[in-house]
Design a protein around this motif. Structure first.
Motif, PDB file in Angstrom:
ATOM      1  N   GLY A  88      39.484  43.292  31.732  1.00 45.03           N
ATOM      2  CA  GLY A  88      40.477  44.300  32.128  1.00 45.03           C
ATOM      3  C   GLY A  88      39.894  45.669  31.866  1.00 45.03           C
ATOM      4  O   GLY A  88      38.810  45.787  31.299  1.00 45.03           O
ATOM      5  N   HIS A  89      40.601  46.718  32.299  1.00 49.90           N
ATOM      6  CA  HIS A  89      40.103  48.063  31.968  1.00 49.90           C
ATOM      7  C   HIS A  89      41.175  48.860  31.242  1.00 49.90           C
ATOM      8  O   HIS A  89      42.347  48.798  31.588  1.00 49.90           O
ATOM      9  CB  HIS A  89      39.543  48.792  33.184  1.00 49.90           C
ATOM     10  CG  HIS A  89      40.506  49.089  34.299  1.00 49.90           C
ATOM     11  ND1 HIS A  89      41.191  50.278  34.400  1.00 49.90           N
ATOM     12  CD2 HIS A  89      40.882  48.345  35.378  1.00 49.90           C
ATOM     13  CE1 HIS A  89      41.931  50.267  35.497  1.00 49.90           C
ATOM     14  NE2 HIS A  89      41.778  49.112  36.106  1.00 49.90           N
ATOM     15  N   TYR A  90      40.706  49.596  30.219  1.00 51.37           N
ATOM     16  CA  TYR A  90      41.624  50.403  29.412  1.00 51.37           C
ATOM     17  C   TYR A  90      41.587  51.872  29.829  1.00 51.37           C
ATOM     18  O   TYR A  90      42.319  52.682  29.279  1.00 51.37           O
ATOM     19  CB  TYR A  90      41.331  50.218  27.914  1.00 51.37           C
ATOM     20  CG  TYR A  90      40.017  50.817  27.467  1.00 51.37           C
ATOM     21  CD1 TYR A  90      39.918  52.176  27.179  1.00 51.37           C
ATOM     22  CD2 TYR A  90      38.860  50.037  27.369  1.00 51.37           C
ATOM     23  CE1 TYR A  90      38.711  52.739  26.811  1.00 51.37           C
ATOM     24  CE2 TYR A  90      37.644  50.597  27.000  1.00 51.37           C
ATOM     25  CZ  TYR A  90      37.584  51.954  26.727  1.00 51.37           C
ATOM     26  OH  TYR A  90      36.392  52.518  26.375  1.00 51.37           O
ATOM     27  N   SER A 121      50.747  50.106  35.024  1.00 48.10           N
ATOM     28  CA  SER A 121      50.410  48.934  35.824  1.00 48.10           C
ATOM     29  C   SER A 121      48.894  48.798  35.997  1.00 48.10           C
ATOM     30  O   SER A 121      48.369  47.687  36.053  1.00 48.10           O
ATOM     31  CB  SER A 121      51.104  49.042  37.191  1.00 48.10           C
ATOM     32  OG  SER A 121      50.833  47.911  37.980  1.00 48.10           O
ATOM     33  N   ASP A 122      48.191  49.906  36.077  1.00 48.91           N
ATOM     34  CA  ASP A 122      46.731  49.931  36.349  1.00 48.91           C
ATOM     35  C   ASP A 122      46.009  50.625  35.217  1.00 48.91           C
ATOM     36  O   ASP A 122      45.827  51.825  35.242  1.00 48.91           O
ATOM     37  CB  ASP A 122      46.511  50.642  37.685  1.00 48.91           C
ATOM     38  CG  ASP A 122      45.065  50.605  38.157  1.00 48.91           C
ATOM     39  OD1 ASP A 122      44.260  49.880  37.559  1.00 48.91           O
ATOM     40  OD2 ASP A 122      44.747  51.321  39.124  1.00 48.91           O
ATOM     41  N   ASP A 123      45.499  49.923  34.207  1.00 49.45           N
ATOM     42  CA  ASP A 123      45.616  48.477  34.069  1.00 49.45           C
ATOM     43  C   ASP A 123      46.099  48.168  32.653  1.00 49.45           C
ATOM     44  O   ASP A 123      46.156  47.021  32.240  1.00 49.45           O
ATOM     45  CB  ASP A 123      44.240  47.850  34.372  1.00 49.45           C
ATOM     46  CG  ASP A 123      44.196  46.332  34.330  1.00 49.45           C
ATOM     47  OD1 ASP A 123      45.242  45.689  34.586  1.00 49.45           O
ATOM     48  OD2 ASP A 123      43.146  45.775  34.008  1.00 49.45           O
ATOM     49  N   GLU A 155      35.418  52.368  32.093  1.00 45.33           N
ATOM     50  CA  GLU A 155      34.875  53.160  33.205  1.00 45.33           C
ATOM     51  C   GLU A 155      35.188  52.553  34.572  1.00 45.33           C
ATOM     52  O   GLU A 155      34.515  52.876  35.553  1.00 45.33           O
ATOM     53  CB  GLU A 155      33.347  53.290  33.065  1.00 45.33           C
ATOM     54  CG  GLU A 155      32.897  53.954  31.774  1.00 45.33           C
ATOM     55  CD  GLU A 155      31.410  54.256  31.754  1.00 45.33           C
ATOM     56  OE1 GLU A 155      31.051  55.413  31.482  1.00 45.33           O
ATOM     57  OE2 GLU A 155      30.609  53.342  32.018  1.00 45.33           O
ATOM     58  N   GLU A 156      36.201  51.694  34.635  1.00 43.31           N
ATOM     59  CA  GLU A 156      36.480  51.047  35.920  1.00 43.31           C
ATOM     60  C   GLU A 156      36.884  52.075  36.970  1.00 43.31           C
ATOM     61  O   GLU A 156      36.466  52.007  38.127  1.00 43.31           O
ATOM     62  CB  GLU A 156      37.596  49.996  35.762  1.00 43.31           C
ATOM     63  CG  GLU A 156      37.690  49.019  36.921  1.00 43.31           C
ATOM     64  CD  GLU A 156      38.513  49.505  38.101  1.00 43.31           C
ATOM     65  OE1 GLU A 156      38.389  48.912  39.187  1.00 43.31           O
ATOM     66  OE2 GLU A 156      39.277  50.492  37.968  1.00 43.31           O
ATOM     67  N   GLU A 157      37.693  53.045  36.556  1.00 48.41           N
ATOM     68  CA  GLU A 157      38.229  54.014  37.522  1.00 48.41           C
ATOM     69  C   GLU A 157      37.183  55.027  37.976  1.00 48.41           C
ATOM     70  O   GLU A 157      37.457  55.848  38.843  1.00 48.41           O
ATOM     71  CB  GLU A 157      39.459  54.730  36.942  1.00 48.41           C
ATOM     72  CG  GLU A 157      40.636  53.809  36.625  1.00 48.41           C
ATOM     73  CD  GLU A 157      41.314  53.209  37.856  1.00 48.41           C
ATOM     74  OE1 GLU A 157      40.772  53.334  38.968  1.00 48.41           O
ATOM     75  OE2 GLU A 157      42.388  52.606  37.680  1.00 48.41           O
ATOM     76  N   ILE A 158      35.983  55.001  37.391  1.00 47.05           N
ATOM     77  CA  ILE A 158      34.912  55.867  37.894  1.00 47.05           C
ATOM     78  C   ILE A 158      33.772  55.029  38.475  1.00 47.05           C
ATOM     79  O   ILE A 158      32.645  55.491  38.588  1.00 47.05           O
ATOM     80  CB  ILE A 158      34.410  56.850  36.809  1.00 47.05           C
ATOM     81  CG1 ILE A 158      34.003  56.116  35.529  1.00 47.05           C
ATOM     82  CG2 ILE A 158      35.472  57.894  36.512  1.00 47.05           C
ATOM     83  CD1 ILE A 158      33.315  57.007  34.496  1.00 47.05           C
ATOM     84  N   SER A 183      43.792  40.514  35.484  1.00 47.00           N
ATOM     85  CA  SER A 183      45.133  40.923  35.920  1.00 47.00           C
ATOM     86  C   SER A 183      45.074  42.403  36.237  1.00 47.00           C
ATOM     87  O   SER A 183      45.412  43.257  35.403  1.00 47.00           O
ATOM     88  CB  SER A 183      46.168  40.636  34.829  1.00 47.00           C
ATOM     89  OG  SER A 183      46.305  39.246  34.628  1.00 47.00           O
ATOM     90  N   ASP A 184      44.618  42.731  37.428  1.00 48.17           N
ATOM     91  CA  ASP A 184      44.445  44.132  37.822  1.00 48.17           C
ATOM     92  C   ASP A 184      44.819  44.280  39.296  1.00 48.17           C
ATOM     93  O   ASP A 184      44.298  45.134  40.007  1.00 48.17           O
ATOM     94  CB  ASP A 184      42.984  44.561  37.563  1.00 48.17           C
ATOM     95  CG  ASP A 184      42.794  46.061  37.660  1.00 48.17           C
ATOM     96  OD1 ASP A 184      43.780  46.808  37.499  1.00 48.17           O
ATOM     97  OD2 ASP A 184      41.642  46.494  37.892  1.00 48.17           O
ATOM     98  N   SER A 185      45.706  43.387  39.744  1.00 49.20           N
ATOM     99  CA  SER A 185      46.200  43.424  41.122  1.00 49.20           C
ATOM    100  C   SER A 185      47.725  43.363  41.035  1.00 49.20           C
ATOM    101  O   SER A 185      48.281  43.726  40.010  1.00 49.20           O
ATOM    102  CB  SER A 185      45.598  42.268  41.915  1.00 49.20           C
ATOM    103  OG  SER A 185      45.709  41.047  41.205  1.00 49.20           O
TER     104      SER A 185
HETATM  105 MN    MN Z   1      42.740  48.664  37.988  1.00 45.94          MN
END
Ligand code: MN
Ligand code: BES
Ligand code: MN
Length: 460
Positions: A88-90, A121-123, A155-158, A183-185
């Motif tokens: 997951g991403h924080y 929700s994200d995430d 760093e998922e969002e970048i 769980s990121d959908s």
């Molecule tokens: Mn996400």
């Protein structure tokens, strides 16, 4: 044992909510350097919570923001329990524009049965469903049903610039896992849980057009020197034809239309184009001729302008030829497209159509391919049962238009397939003002995660 865990989860609703609010209060915005300390704090908070569930959790340094890596120590699971990975991403997207939020983005606020906060929700909210489920298992059963490795990214969002290195360096700890849970959908709709079996890829560019070495008086120079804003508009205006198709040569090479059975299955989903248009306040939907809205989102590639800046933006009129103009562009890719080939085709097309008198600079900010995941496997069967247990319904099988690069990397680097099981809803306002997670989705998410680990633990 799962029944007792589920009872404990219900009894402790206010505890979970309290802890989620704490997690959401940390402004872990990965894109902004001034939030470096908050990113660190969020990683530490998650590691601390995982330790509470009995896991051995550490922060892994990267060239950018740290990952959290946690594993079950000896004694926390049966020695023969299946090895499962959870990713997951924080980190979260910037909250701007702040004035459009009805409550502060980093003070989780409950209104109308919804938790409003950036990351709800994200995430972070969905990640927390798993953390809470693990804490409940530890509390009630003194052990977890699976051997678990948790990998949380900052760093998922970048675009996950350092994640491949982390996977490579920890390959020995990760490779024995049989499946990757994410769980990121989202669910398909309220009351319609979904397992996502496909995601689009992403190629992202920043494009800068430069004309003269300074802004110029638009009367004195206008018509005689190229205007960077005009030139950029000329380029952007040539990226689609009048059927909504992308004009980059080779863009659709090898792109397949899904077979008739899959298209029929998607047509049978409870989705109504008119309602979708109404929710968005548009009088008409838009897109490539010959495809439904779900097909346009799930199996057709796109090219979109994400940002556009040039010239005078203040009040009133200013007569000027802007010296520079900038556009941010994303291409969403489908499985048959090669991200690097598409990027190269895009670059040479842009250079070909750039008008005389300006220079164009292209910076590639990310390039990751689309991903398809299985719709039948023992782990998918476990996820289906978890939905029935936690959300009271069997899931539908869908695809999503968004991108999660890690799915491809685990497959390519370690041969591990993903199960994408989201708890949020399609109207959660991801990346937008007033992001939210429904309170009932939150508790159902914790129950579903608890049930998922139970079923995965029983997998042969
Ligand atoms: Mn996400
Ligand atoms: N969780 C989203 C992706 C997503 C959204 C998947 C909705 C399924 C449904 C993820 O955090 C995200 O925003 N990804 C980025 C990609 C990234 C490289 C910046 C995206 O899709 O824009
Ligand atoms: Mn996102």
């Amino acid at each position: 044992m799962l029944d007792s865990v589920l009872v404990w989860i219900e009894k402790n609703r206010s505890l979970w909510m309290h802890d989620l609010k704490e997690f959401l209060a940390i402004p872990s915005v990965s894109a902004k350097p001034e939030h470096k300390g908050d990113i660190q704090a969020a990683a530490e908070w998650a590691a601390f919570y995982l330790r509470g569930a009995g896991l051995h959790a550490t922060l892994v340094k990267t060239a950018g923001h740290p990952c959290v890596l946690a594993t079950t120590p000896e004694g926390l699971c049966r020695p023969d329990a299946p090895h499962i990975l959870f990713y997951g991403h924080y980190d979260v997207q910037p909250a701007e524009p702040l004035e459009l939020w009805n409550s502060p983005p980093f003070t989780a606020t409950i209104r109308d049965g919804k938790i409003f906060a950036r990351g709800a929700s994200d995430d972070k909210g969905q990640v927390f469903c798993h953390l809470a489920a693990l804490a409940a298992w530890k509390q009630i059963a003194y052990e977890l049903p699976v051997r678990l490795t948790v990998l949380l990214e900052g760093e998922e969002e970048i675009g996950s610039p350092n994640l491949r290195a982390v996977i490579a360096e920890n390959a020995d700890r990760l490779a024995s896992a049989s499946t990757l849970i994410i769980s990121d959908s989202a669910q398909f709709a309220r009351g319609v849980p979904a397992i996502t079996t496909g995601l689009r890829g992403l190629v992202y560019y920043q494009m800068t057009v430069t004309g003269a070495n300074t802004d110029l008086h638009s009367g004195v120079y206008g018509g005689a020197v190229a205007n960077a804003a005009n030139a950029l508009s000329t380029i952007l205006g040539q990226l689609h034809d009048n059927q909504g198709r992308v004009t980059v040569p080779g863009f659709y090479d090898h792109v397949q239309v899904p077979d008739a059975a899959l298209r029929a299955m998607w047509k049978s989903l409870p989705f109504h184009e008119a309602e979708f248009a109404e929710e968005l306040d548009v009088d008409q939907l838009y897109g490539e001729t010959g495809f439904t809205t779900l097909e346009r989102r799930w199996c057709r590639p796109t090219l979109d302008i994400n940002g556009l800046t040039s010239g005078y933006q203040g009040a009133g009129a200013k007569t000027v030829l802007p010296a520079t103009a900038l556009a941010k562009l994303s291409m969403r890719l489908v499985p048959e497209q090669d991200a690097i080939k598409i990027a190269e085709a895009f670059e040479s097309y842009i250079h070909q159509i750039t008008p005389a008198g300006v220079r164009v600079k292209l910076e590639r900010l990310s390039a990751s391919p689309a991903a398809l995941t299985p719709s039948t496997s023992p782990a998918i069967a476990a996820a289906v049962e978890a939905c029935e247990e936690g959300m009271g319904k069997k899931p539908v099988f869908v695809r999503e238009g968004g991108s999660i690069p890690v799915v491809t990397w685990f497959k390519e680097m370690l041969g591990i397939e993903s199960v994408l099981l989201g708890f949020g809803l399609p109207d959660d306002n991801l990346h937008a003002p007033n992001e939210k997670l429904d309170v009932e989705c939150f508790y159902a998410g914790i129950r579903t995660a608890a049930a998922l680990y139970d079923r995965l633990g029983k997998m042969k």
